[in-house]
Design a protein around this motif. Structure first.
Motif, PDB file in Angstrom:
ATOM      1  N   TYR A  36       0.792  -1.231   0.000  1.00 37.43           N
ATOM      2  CA  TYR A  36       0.000   0.000   0.000  1.00 37.43           C
ATOM      3  C   TYR A  36       0.828   1.285   0.000  1.00 37.43           C
ATOM      4  O   TYR A  36       0.285   2.364   0.220  1.00 37.43           O
ATOM      5  N   LEU A  37       2.142   1.174  -0.255  1.00 37.11           N
ATOM      6  CA  LEU A  37       2.985   2.358  -0.422  1.00 37.11           C
ATOM      7  C   LEU A  37       3.479   2.567  -1.860  1.00 37.11           C
ATOM      8  O   LEU A  37       3.769   3.701  -2.235  1.00 37.11           O
ATOM      9  N   THR A 112      -5.365   8.740  -2.549  1.00 35.05           N
ATOM     10  CA  THR A 112      -4.543   7.550  -2.328  1.00 35.05           C
ATOM     11  C   THR A 112      -3.114   7.795  -2.808  1.00 35.05           C
ATOM     12  O   THR A 112      -2.149   7.515  -2.089  1.00 35.05           O
ATOM     13  N   ARG A 116       0.356   8.169  -0.448  1.00 34.34           N
ATOM     14  CA  ARG A 116       1.513   7.300  -0.684  1.00 34.34           C
ATOM     15  C   ARG A 116       2.771   8.125  -0.961  1.00 34.34           C
ATOM     16  O   ARG A 116       3.865   7.737  -0.563  1.00 34.34           O
ATOM     17  N   PRO A 121       0.602   4.580   4.021  1.00 33.58           N
ATOM     18  CA  PRO A 121      -0.074   3.508   3.286  1.00 33.58           C
ATOM     19  C   PRO A 121      -1.545   3.855   3.059  1.00 33.58           C
ATOM     20  O   PRO A 121      -2.246   4.273   3.994  1.00 33.58           O
TER      21      PRO A 121
END
Length: 187
Positions: A36-37, A112, A116, A121
């Motif tokens: 999620y990064l 999102t 990031r 995340p």
């Protein structure tokens, strides 16, 4: 599911307050950081610069997330008739700089990516915002118009926390203010 199907949902809603989330560490589990990064290669330098500028006054990941959420709600006009960028153009760059219009998927994707960029995340989630209660069926009615996308950020000790960057939706609430969660499907 098909048309007019009924289903029952049980969900958990976080009771973490603003202050709880401000105090969360950045000690992200490896499984969270690895999935999620990462950023798409198409993310532009001006998106990175804008993100850092928007979050400049915020110290904690929570406050950075709130700053980005507020920026997107203010800077991007809600518009379901928005067109697509030219082939090869990064969609988040297009929404932030060229078009400055979009619908929920555009807002959520932008938030999102911006989170990031800051090393927080994040994921885009699709599901439904609350439907209307129907006395006849003794349940909530969910229609296509209830479909929605939003952003969730990970906070160690608290898990995934929902943010609402889309200007047409009510702003995020944290802690005891939260509404009951709705069905979601991770993307």
């Amino acid at each position: 599911g098909g048309v007019n199907e009924s289903f029952e949902v049980t969900s958990l809603a976080s009771v973490a307050t603003d202050d709880d989330l401000r105090a969360a560490t950045t000690d992200y589990p490896a499984w969270v950081a690895s999935r999620y990064l990462p950023l798409p290669e198409s993310v532009t330098e001006r998106t990175k610069t804008l993100t850092r500028n928007v979050a400049a006054g915020a110290v904690t990941p929570f406050d950075q997330a709130r700053a980005i959420e507020a920026y997107l709600r203010e800077a991007i006009t809600y518009d379901i008739a928005v067109g697509l960028p030219a082939a090869g153009v990064d969609i988040v760059d297009y929404v932030l700089f060229e078009n400055q219009r979009g619908y929920c998927e555009h807002y959520a994707s932008a938030m999102t990516v911006m989170l990031r960029i800051l090393g927080i995340p994040a994921k885009t989630v699709v599901g439904y915002f609350p439907g209307d209660w129907d006395d006849a069926s003794q349940g909530y009615i969910y229609r296509q118009q209830n479909a929605h996308a939003w952003t969730e950020a990970f906070f160690p000790g608290y898990g995934w926390i929902r943010f609402e960057p889309t200007a047409s939706q009510p702003a995020s609430l944290f802690g005891g203010e939260l509404e009951t969660a709705t069905p979601v499907q991770e993307t």
